[in-house]
Motif scaffolding. Structure first.
Motif, PDB file in Angstrom:
ATOM      1  N   GLU A 162      31.815  31.811  31.777  1.00 15.72           N
ATOM      2  CA  GLU A 162      32.313  33.087  31.250  1.00 15.72           C
ATOM      3  C   GLU A 162      33.185  33.833  32.260  1.00 15.72           C
ATOM      4  OE1 GLU A 162      28.983  36.202  30.903  1.00 15.72           O
ATOM      5  OE2 GLU A 162      27.931  34.289  31.053  1.00 15.72           O
ATOM      6  N   PHE A 163      33.212  33.351  33.502  1.00 12.37           N
ATOM      7  CA  PHE A 163      34.106  33.928  34.504  1.00 12.37           C
ATOM      8  C   PHE A 163      35.385  33.113  34.663  1.00 12.37           C
ATOM      9  CE2 PHE A 163      29.801  35.197  35.882  1.00 12.37           C
ATOM     10  CZ  PHE A 163      29.946  36.578  35.827  1.00 12.37           C
ATOM     11  N   GLY A 164      35.579  32.130  33.801  1.00 12.98           N
ATOM     12  CA  GLY A 164      36.794  31.338  33.830  1.00 12.98           C
ATOM     13  C   GLY A 164      36.826  30.271  34.897  1.00 12.98           C
ATOM     14  N   VAL A 165      35.657  29.940  35.473  1.00 12.31           N
ATOM     15  CA  VAL A 165      35.585  28.931  36.535  1.00 12.31           C
ATOM     16  C   VAL A 165      35.080  27.619  35.941  1.00 12.31           C
ATOM     17  CG1 VAL A 165      34.569  28.312  38.761  1.00 12.31           C
ATOM     18  CG2 VAL A 165      35.161  30.704  38.269  1.00 12.31           C
ATOM     19  N   ARG A 166      35.774  26.547  36.225  1.00 13.55           N
ATOM     20  CA  ARG A 166      35.461  25.230  35.671  1.00 13.55           C
ATOM     21  C   ARG A 166      34.736  24.366  36.695  1.00 13.55           C
ATOM     22  NH1 ARG A 166      40.033  20.677  33.998  1.00 13.55           N
ATOM     23  NH2 ARG A 166      38.645  19.216  32.938  1.00 13.55           N
ATOM     24  N   ALA A 213      37.763  30.230  54.275  1.00 12.02           N
ATOM     25  CA  ALA A 213      38.891  29.379  53.891  1.00 12.02           C
ATOM     26  C   ALA A 213      39.421  29.751  52.515  1.00 12.02           C
ATOM     27  CB  ALA A 213      38.469  27.913  53.912  1.00 12.02           C
ATOM     28  N   VAL A 214      38.515  29.987  51.591  1.00 13.97           N
ATOM     29  CA  VAL A 214      38.927  30.369  50.236  1.00 13.97           C
ATOM     30  C   VAL A 214      39.713  31.671  50.270  1.00 13.97           C
ATOM     31  CG1 VAL A 214      38.066  31.104  47.973  1.00 13.97           C
ATOM     32  CG2 VAL A 214      37.058  29.129  49.091  1.00 13.97           C
ATOM     33  N   LYS A 215      39.238  32.618  51.066  1.00 13.92           N
ATOM     34  CA  LYS A 215      39.900  33.922  51.160  1.00 13.92           C
ATOM     35  C   LYS A 215      41.231  33.825  51.892  1.00 13.92           C
ATOM     36  CE  LYS A 215      39.143  38.650  52.829  1.00 13.92           C
ATOM     37  NZ  LYS A 215      38.203  39.565  53.536  1.00 13.92           N
ATOM     38  N   ASP A 216      41.247  33.150  53.045  1.00 15.74           N
ATOM     39  CA  ASP A 216      42.457  33.113  53.878  1.00 15.74           C
ATOM     40  C   ASP A 216      43.569  32.274  53.283  1.00 15.74           C
ATOM     41  OD1 ASP A 216      41.042  34.658  55.654  1.00 15.74           O
ATOM     42  OD2 ASP A 216      40.758  33.082  57.151  1.00 15.74           O
ATOM     43  N   HIS A 217      43.212  31.222  52.557  1.00 13.79           N
ATOM     44  CA  HIS A 217      44.228  30.277  52.074  1.00 13.79           C
ATOM     45  C   HIS A 217      44.481  30.363  50.569  1.00 13.79           C
ATOM     46  CE1 HIS A 217      44.498  28.109  55.939  1.00 13.79           C
ATOM     47  NE2 HIS A 217      43.195  28.330  56.043  1.00 13.79           N
ATOM     48  N   GLY A 218      43.780  31.258  49.889  1.00 10.14           N
ATOM     49  CA  GLY A 218      43.983  31.381  48.445  1.00 10.14           C
ATOM     50  C   GLY A 218      43.539  30.149  47.681  1.00 10.14           C
ATOM     51  N   ILE A 219      42.431  29.553  48.110  1.00 12.96           N
ATOM     52  CA  ILE A 219      41.935  28.332  47.480  1.00 12.96           C
ATOM     53  C   ILE A 219      41.559  28.595  46.015  1.00 12.96           C
ATOM     54  CG2 ILE A 219      40.108  26.572  47.527  1.00 12.96           C
ATOM     55  CD1 ILE A 219      42.007  26.449  49.955  1.00 12.96           C
ATOM     56  N   ASN A 220      41.999  27.713  45.123  1.00 15.56           N
ATOM     57  CA  ASN A 220      41.537  27.802  43.736  1.00 15.56           C
ATOM     58  C   ASN A 220      41.007  26.474  43.198  1.00 15.56           C
ATOM     59  OD1 ASN A 220      44.008  26.516  43.429  1.00 15.56           O
ATOM     60  ND2 ASN A 220      44.964  28.211  42.332  1.00 15.56           N
ATOM     61  N   VAL A 221      40.981  25.443  44.057  1.00 14.47           N
ATOM     62  CA  VAL A 221      40.326  24.164  43.721  1.00 14.47           C
ATOM     63  C   VAL A 221      39.463  23.757  44.907  1.00 14.47           C
ATOM     64  CG1 VAL A 221      40.583  21.762  43.043  1.00 14.47           C
ATOM     65  CG2 VAL A 221      42.294  23.432  42.309  1.00 14.47           C
ATOM     66  N   LEU A 222      38.174  23.649  44.683  1.00 12.93           N
ATOM     67  CA  LEU A 222      37.253  23.168  45.705  1.00 12.93           C
ATOM     68  C   LEU A 222      36.815  21.758  45.340  1.00 12.93           C
ATOM     69  CD1 LEU A 222      35.199  23.338  48.071  1.00 12.93           C
ATOM     70  CD2 LEU A 222      33.605  24.405  46.440  1.00 12.93           C
ATOM     71  N   VAL A 223      36.930  20.831  46.286  1.00  8.57           N
ATOM     72  CA  VAL A 223      36.455  19.466  46.066  1.00  8.57           C
ATOM     73  C   VAL A 223      35.309  19.189  47.033  1.00  8.57           C
ATOM     74  CG1 VAL A 223      37.024  17.015  46.038  1.00  8.57           C
ATOM     75  CG2 VAL A 223      38.744  18.694  45.348  1.00  8.57           C
ATOM     76  N   ASN A 224      34.106  19.045  46.482  1.00  9.78           N
ATOM     77  CA  ASN A 224      32.929  18.698  47.279  1.00  9.78           C
ATOM     78  C   ASN A 224      32.853  17.180  47.394  1.00  9.78           C
ATOM     79  OD1 ASN A 224      31.432  21.175  48.009  1.00  9.78           O
ATOM     80  ND2 ASN A 224      31.399  21.505  45.796  1.00  9.78           N
ATOM     81  N   ASN A 225      33.461  16.658  48.448  1.00  7.99           N
ATOM     82  CA  ASN A 225      33.544  15.213  48.623  1.00  7.99           C
ATOM     83  C   ASN A 225      32.663  14.701  49.761  1.00  7.99           C
ATOM     84  OD1 ASN A 225      35.068  12.470  48.415  1.00  7.99           O
ATOM     85  ND2 ASN A 225      35.335  13.090  50.552  1.00  7.99           N
ATOM     86  N   ALA A 226      32.343  15.546  50.734  1.00 11.11           N
ATOM     87  CA  ALA A 226      31.589  15.100  51.904  1.00 11.11           C
ATOM     88  C   ALA A 226      30.242  14.523  51.494  1.00 11.11           C
ATOM     89  CB  ALA A 226      31.386  16.255  52.878  1.00 11.11           C
ATOM     90  N   GLY A 227      29.886  13.398  52.078  1.00 12.29           N
ATOM     91  CA  GLY A 227      28.612  12.774  51.772  1.00 12.29           C
ATOM     92  C   GLY A 227      28.558  11.376  52.364  1.00 12.29           C
ATOM     93  N   PHE A 232      36.138  32.988  43.467  1.00 13.21           N
ATOM     94  CA  PHE A 232      36.497  32.363  42.190  1.00 13.21           C
ATOM     95  C   PHE A 232      36.056  33.274  41.040  1.00 13.21           C
ATOM     96  CE2 PHE A 232      36.923  27.503  43.124  1.00 13.21           C
ATOM     97  CZ  PHE A 232      37.774  27.773  44.180  1.00 13.21           C
ATOM     98  N   ARG A 233      34.849  33.779  41.139  1.00 18.57           N
ATOM     99  CA  ARG A 233      34.317  34.641  40.072  1.00 18.57           C
ATOM    100  C   ARG A 233      35.132  35.928  39.950  1.00 18.57           C
ATOM    101  NH1 ARG A 233      31.417  38.650  40.993  1.00 18.57           N
ATOM    102  NH2 ARG A 233      30.536  37.859  42.957  1.00 18.57           N
ATOM    103  N   GLU A 234      35.432  36.534  41.089  1.00 18.08           N
ATOM    104  CA  GLU A 234      36.191  37.779  41.068  1.00 18.08           C
ATOM    105  C   GLU A 234      37.592  37.577  40.497  1.00 18.08           C
ATOM    106  OE1 GLU A 234      36.175  39.371  45.016  1.00 18.08           O
ATOM    107  OE2 GLU A 234      33.971  39.477  45.096  1.00 18.08           O
ATOM    108  N   ARG A 235      38.199  36.438  40.821  1.00 19.89           N
ATOM    109  CA  ARG A 235      39.540  36.145  40.300  1.00 19.89           C
ATOM    110  C   ARG A 235      39.504  35.659  38.857  1.00 19.89           C
ATOM    111  NH1 ARG A 235      40.822  32.161  45.246  1.00 19.89           N
ATOM    112  NH2 ARG A 235      41.100  33.659  46.949  1.00 19.89           N
ATOM    113  N   ARG A 236      38.300  35.293  38.411  1.00 17.52           N
ATOM    114  CA  ARG A 236      38.098  34.745  37.069  1.00 17.52           C
ATOM    115  C   ARG A 236      38.941  33.495  36.833  1.00 17.52           C
ATOM    116  NH1 ARG A 236      34.933  38.384  34.439  1.00 17.52           N
ATOM    117  NH2 ARG A 236      35.073  37.217  32.488  1.00 17.52           N
ATOM    118  N   SER A 237      38.960  32.649  37.868  1.00 12.75           N
ATOM    119  CA  SER A 237      39.665  31.369  37.755  1.00 12.75           C
ATOM    120  C   SER A 237      39.232  30.470  38.912  1.00 12.75           C
ATOM    121  CB  SER A 237      41.184  31.561  37.794  1.00 12.75           C
ATOM    122  OG  SER A 237      41.592  32.027  39.073  1.00 12.75           O
TER     123      SER A 237
END
Length: 292
Positions: A168-172, A71-85, A122-127
């Motif tokens: 250090e990879f720019g991921v928050r 999903a991250v690759k196909d849709h260009g995801i740059n925000v992941l929300v871990n909400n399931a629970g 995310f790491r490879e894109r540094r964001s």
């Protein structure tokens, strides 16, 4: 405006659905996930009407990591929300090991699987931003919800470490600690009469569980406002404009109160044990390990 595409687990109801809607209304793209996409489409037609996309994701399945990665690759995801629970009611003595493992499987291991799916790109894109939907019970333990608290404590501990690993990879990494919000979440949790055994009747665990159940539908937390707050903090807009760099985002007056109580308790313990802590070392100079 910066370009944001969100992947949200557990978006078929409650806070996850509100986050999806808030992001879409803010003009972002959203990939919403659910275990049963057909039902989610019927229950929340507005997600697709606003341009959102549904994909199937069960965070406890063996393919959760690969589904998230695709999903991250196909849709260009740059925000992941871990909400399931989900919430688990009951004191430790009353819970079976199967219940305990299932709680950790969803609320902790499932979060790690999905996060591991997102990290490489995310790491490879540094964001990118990883949002962990936690709870005030992930900062202060709640009697009658020991394993729910444990699952959120574990997620928060991992999140602190992951934040340092990825900084250090720019991921928050952003940990959202929700107080009591008016969603269907508590309605799905067993009632105290079903899970609190006789020895614990009338104890603080029973009273806490009864109070939480009685408050369902009357919680002060507005899930739409919480969702808007999360979107604004992630995108550094509106009320979140000056909150860049924060790791924890408590939401709700009760969450703030519990954070204050935890900070005071921790501060008091550290102050009282300082002399003993400093005594319990070798009588040699500090050599730099472990790093402080």
């Amino acid at each position: 405006m910066a370009d944001y595409t969100w992947l949200i687990s557990g978006a078929s109801s409650g806070q996850g659905a509100e986050i999806a809607l808030a992001a879409l209304k803010a003009g972002h793209r959203v990939v919403a996930t659910a275990r049963n996409v057909s039902k989610a489409r019927m229950d929340l037609p507005e997600i697709e009407k606003l341009g959102g996309t549904w994909i199937t994701l069960d965070v406890t399945s063996a393919d959760a990591q690969s589904v998230a990665e695709k999903a991250v690759k196909d849709h260009g995801i740059n925000v992941l929300v871990n909400n399931a629970g989900y919430g688990l009611r009951g004191v430790l003595e009353d819970l079976s090991m199967d219940q305990i493992r299932a709680q950790m499987e969803t609320n902790f291991f499932g979060v790690l699987a999905v996060t591991k799916g997102a990290i490489p790109l995310f790491r490879e894109r540094r964001s990118g931003t990883i949002v962990m939907i936690s709870s005030a019970s992930g900062l202060t333990g709640t009697p009658s919800q020991s394993l729910y608290s444990a699952s959120k404590f574990a997620m928060e501990g991992a999140s602190e470490s992951i934040a340092e690993e990825l900084k250090e990879f720019g991921v928050r990494v952003l940990i959202v600690e929700l107080g009591a919000y008016r969603t269907p979440f508590q309605a799905a949790v067993d009632k105290p009469t079903d899970v609190i055994s006789e020895p614990y009747k009338g104890t603080v665990s029973d009273k806490t569980a009864q109070r939480i159940t009685a408050g369902h539908g009357r919680q002060a937390g507005d899930p739409a406002k919480a969702a808007q707050a999360i979107v604004e903090v992630v995108t550094k807009t509106g009320r979140g404009r000056d909150l860049d760099g924060i790791m924890r985002l408590p939401l709700g007056k009760d969450a703030l109160h519990r954070a204050d109580v935890k900070i005071k308790s921790l501060s008091d313990d550290v102050a009282r044990t300082k002399d003993l802590a400093e005594w319990a070392v070798f009588d040699t100079p500090y050599d730099g390990y472990p790093p402080l």
